[in-house]
Each structure stands twice: as structure tokens, then as C-alpha cells.
Design a protein around this motif. Structure first.
Motif, short mmCIF file in Angstrom:
data_model
loop_
_atom_site.label_atom_id
_atom_site.label_comp_id
_atom_site.label_asym_id
_atom_site.label_seq_id
_atom_site.Cartn_x
_atom_site.Cartn_y
_atom_site.Cartn_z
N HIS A 62 -12.72 31.26 -22.95
CA HIS A 62 -12.50 29.85 -23.27
C HIS A 62 -13.84 29.16 -23.47
O HIS A 62 -14.90 29.69 -23.17
N ASN A 82 -13.27 22.64 -22.08
CA ASN A 82 -12.02 22.00 -22.42
C ASN A 82 -12.21 20.51 -22.66
O ASN A 82 -12.92 19.84 -21.93
N CYS A 110 -7.23 23.13 -18.82
CA CYS A 110 -7.36 24.45 -19.44
C CYS A 110 -6.14 25.31 -19.11
O CYS A 110 -5.77 25.43 -17.95
N HIS A 115 -9.05 26.23 -24.39
CA HIS A 115 -8.12 26.99 -23.58
C HIS A 115 -8.53 28.46 -23.48
O HIS A 115 -9.26 28.98 -24.33
#
Length: 468
Positions: free
Chosen positions: A2, A5, A10, A38
Motif C-alpha cells: 500500500h 492512505n 486503509c 489501500h
């Protein structure tokens, strides 16, 4: 994996590979999820441990984009995961759910996304109760896939000799058997032209293709429905070719249609010759009745012959693609005439003949329903098995299946019609069917890779799931 965010919320998204081919659309979903910060992780839904791995990872969402062929498998997989982890939400997108949005009510599906992913991520993670979300098109320079994690996690795709790329995502034609008509009807021709038929920046395509160089890639399929489409082709193609040869250098397989091959300039065909190792040209059918049914009235034998000759005169190897098993008065004669057209314009070369698949939501499906055409309940939309969507009597079905399987042999060796009609009367047992399919695939590789085919055949065959 990821990135930071944007909203501090997330989530874990499991991206599920299903089937024999690269799930190209999910690579763009992966990039959009990463853009929103994400976690993403790819899982090979075709292996036995995938369900356990998703549950162990504690994914919040599962994302599927199955072709019609693999929809049932994807649905069964989703149900299996949800039976053990009920809180996980399953998201389905792609052409099949676009054509059959009522699947949103099926057990195992929480949300379906119609059209592109853009504009839907926020709604998905808000945990709203909407069953159907409609994506919004975005300018093509914003559409970038994330493929590296996919290739690393799913070896059958990462190690595959052929990778996929597209310069635009639409098709200018309105063939009755094709699902793109749904997008055109949903978004309108103006918006479709703006977002689906506009080519992506060349730099973006090249950056995407650089990932291929880190994996076992022998060739790249430029999956534009027609690589010669567009008023700017004389300017765009030379610039793309120069960049590709400079930075990538992998052989390209492209798709063309007779309609554009006969219209483009000699200069453009010279560029194609410099770029493409092989082009695949959709011929589909020979008889006017079938061409009208397929909404390909623009095409005739003379156009196909002229197109094939123009390609050959520029040293461009051309593979012809045919469709057999249409719901016409004489389906066997229709299929044989199509093979004979391929012989006329390309004897000694390679062809693929696919049984007609009537996909949900297409104009052809509506025509079949209106005209009470009998359909097979057991059609899995698996092109290489020789079984299409139309239900014929057993004798006709046997002949159509045999023509589909043996068309490559008939054309390469220019088999006379009398011999064709005799051979298709034979019953192929499982062993013969398997050997024919493998021989056809070998001929395809030989046509595309030359001497490399002998070295690659066994390795590729081991990782390819054939239905004989």
C-alpha cells in the motif's frame, strides 16, 4: 502493498486471478486501489491454497473480473471464502456483470461495478449498501495498470511467454457477437469515442511494458481490436514503433481487420512490418448471410484477399481468424466456405477457427432469443474445445467441432473440399482430440516464434490449461 492512505482508512483488497489468461482489467483496479492508499495482494484462484491464504491475510474485500467463461468458477470461489469469512465483501466487475447486472442479487456477490473502476473505490470502502455501482470514464493518461505484483504472485501469468498491452480500450466496429456494444449503449458514442477510442500516451505504454523485461516474456500481444484504427495512425504508429524498438524490443503480435488494411497507406504498412512479428486478421465468415448476421457487411472476399496480399507484400506474416457454427440454414457448408476463403487468401499459413460464442447482452444474443435459436446449456465459452453456444443436432455438432479443430490443418495443407467433408465425418476420441489441439497449438507457436517454438512448446503447454 500500500501507499499513504488519503483518508486514513486503509483496507485490504484481495485481487483474484481466475482462468487461463491475464486478467488485464484487474491490473488497472490494482493501480487505482494503490492510488487510494489501500493494501492489495494478488491470489491465484486456480490453486487449492488460495482460500486459506485469503482468510489468513484477513482481507476486507475480494475483487473479481471474470470473463463469462470463468464467472461460475469465480462465484463458487467467492462463496467458499465467504462461508469461512462472512464479513469479507466480494466485488465483481468486467464485461460479464455489465451484460448480466442481475447477478448482483446472487449469493456470493455483494457489489458489482459496471464500467471502469474510477469513482467507485470511495463508495466501496464507505460500506454503503449499494449493490450496483457505475464507474466513470477518466482521461486515458490517468489509466495506468499495476502489473508487477500480479506477475510476481501468479507465476502462470508472470512466467507466461506472452504478455498483454493496449494502446486504447475500445473498438470502432459493431459486430453483433461482441460485448463492446454494451459500453457504447451505456455511455453513448461521443463519450465512448473520447475515453475508449483515444490512445494512451506512448510514454505510459512504454513504462508499462518495461515490467515485462523483468519476467519471462517472449512476445507481447497488442490487444487493440484494430491496431490500424484512427485518423492519426500515420503519425502515431511510427512514433510508437520507434519508442518500442528503442526501449522494449520484444516481438509484438497485433490485431487488424481487412477494412483498415485496405485503407491505410503504404508507409503505415511499412511501419507495421518494422513493428509486428505477426498480425491477426479477423475474417470470421465468408457467406453474405453470415456476415450480415455478424453485422460485418463492410467485408467481402475481395477485400479480404486484397488485405492479405497487402500484408504479405510488406513482409508481414498474417494469421487469419475464423468463426464457425453460426445459426444459419447450412452451418456446415457455411463453415467449409469460410475455411475455403482462408485457403484462397492464405493457403500454407496459420488460421484459428473458433466455434461461435453467443455472449450475454450482445446484439447476437438478442437476435437468437427473438428467433428462438436453440442454445446449449453446457457451453462453457471455452473456445478451444470446439463447442459453441448454438445447439445443433449431434451430427452437425460433430462436424462443426471437427472443422473448428482441423481448420488449421485444412488451410496449412490446402486440403481439398472433398477430403475436408470426408474427414469431418470421423469421430475423434479423447486421445485424437488432444493430439489435434496440441498440434494446432504447436503450429501457432511455430508460426509466431519460428525455431524458438521447439524450445518453448513443452514449457508453455505445461502451464496452459487446455480443454480438449
Amino acid at each position: 502493498m500500500h501507499v499513504n492512505n488519503k483518508n486514513g482508512k486503509c483496507r485490504k483488497f484481495a485481487l483474484i486471478h481466475m482462468g487461463t489468461d491475464e486478467v488485464y482489467g484487474l491490473e488497472f483496479v490494482a493501480a487505482e486501489l494503490k492510488n487510494h492508499g489501500h493494501w492489495i495482494r494478488w491470489f491465484d484462484g486456480d490453486i487449492d491454497t488460495a482460500v486459506d491464504e485469503i482468510i489468513h491475510w484477513q482481507a476486507n474485500y475480494m475483487c473479481f473480473s471474470p470473463l463469462t467463461t470463468f464467472f461460475s468458477s469465480a462465484l463458487a470461489f467467492s462463496r467458499k471464502v465467504k462461508s469461512r469469512r462472512p464479513e469479507i465483501r466480494s466485488i465483481f466487475g468486467g464485461y460479464h456483470v455489465m451484460a448480466v447486472p442481475e447477478v448482483s442479487e446472487m449469493d456470493g456477490i455483494d457489489t458489482i461495478v459496471l464500467g471502469p473502476v474510477y469513482g467507485t473505490i470511495e463508495k466501496i470502502v464507505s460500506d454503503n449498501s449499494e449493490k450496483v455501482l457505475r464507474g466513470k470514464p477518466v482521461p486515458v493518461h490517468l489509466m495506468k495498470p499495476a502489473s508487477r505484483e500480479y506477475f510476481e504472485t501468479v507465476p502462470n501469468i508472470g512466467n507466461r511467454h506472452r504478455k498483454t498491452i493496449m494502446s486504447h480500450f475500445g473498438c470502432p466496429y459493431k459486430c453483433s457477437y461482441c460485448s463492446t456494444s454494451l459500453l457504447k449503449a451505456t455511455y453513448g458514442w461521443k463519450e465512448y469515442s473520447t475515453y475508449w477510442l483515444t490512445r494512451r500516451p506512448i510514454d505510459d505504454i512504454i513504462e508499462e511494458a518495461k515490467v515485462f523485461l523483468d519476467f519471462s516474456t517472449k512476445e507481447v500481444s497488442l490487444e487493440d481490436d484494430d491496431m490500424l484504427y484512427g485518423k492519426d495512425i500515420d503519425q502515431w504508429l511510427p512514433r510508437f514503433t520507434a519508442a518500442w524498438k528503442r526501449d522494449i524490443g520484444l516481438p509484438i503480435i497485433g490485431n487488424v481487420t481487412p477494412n483498415t488494411v485496405v485503407r491505410v497507406s503504404e508507409k503505415t504498412l511499412d511501419t507495421v512490418s518494422d513493428l509486428a512479428a505477426v498480425v491477426q486478421m479477423g475474417v470470421q465468415a465468408a457467406r453474405r448471410e453470415t456476415l450480415k448476421l455478424f453485422n460485418r457487411q463492410f467485408q467481402n472476399d475481395e477485400q479480404v484477399a486484397t488485405a492479405a496480399e497487402r500484408l504479405r507484400s510488406h513482409g508481414i506474416p498474417v494469421k487469419l481468424e475464423l468463426i464457425v457454427g453460426a445459426p444459419v440454414e447450412d452451418p456446415v457448408g457455411d463453415a467449409i466456405d469460410t475455411v475455403k476463403l482462408a485457403q484462397k487468401v492464405g493457403a500454407g499459413t496459420f488460421v484459428s477457427a473458433f466455434p461461435l460464442m453467443v455472449y450475454p447482452g450482445t446484439a447476437l444474443q438478442k437476435w437468437c432469443l427473438k428467433n428462438n435459436v436453440p442454445m446449449r446449456d453446457d457451453c462453457t465459452y471455452e473456445c478451444y474445445g470446439g463447442v459453441g453456444s448454438i445447439r445443433f443436432d449431434p451430427d452437425t455438432q460433430k462436424k462443426i467441432t471437427n472443422i473448428s479443430k482441423l481448420a488449421a490443418f485444412f488451410v496449412k495443407y490446402n486440403v481439398d473440399e472433398r477430403w475436408m467433408r470426408a474427414i469431418i465425418e470421423m469421430d475423434l476420441n479423447d486421445t485424437a482430440s488432444k493430439m489435434v489441439s496440441e498440434s494446432t497449438y504447436y503450429e501457432s507457436l511455430r508460426f509466431q516464434l519460428g525455431d524458438q517454438a521447439d524450445r518453448e512448446f513443452d514449457k508453455i503447454l505445461a502451464s496452459t490449461k487446455f480443454r480438449y
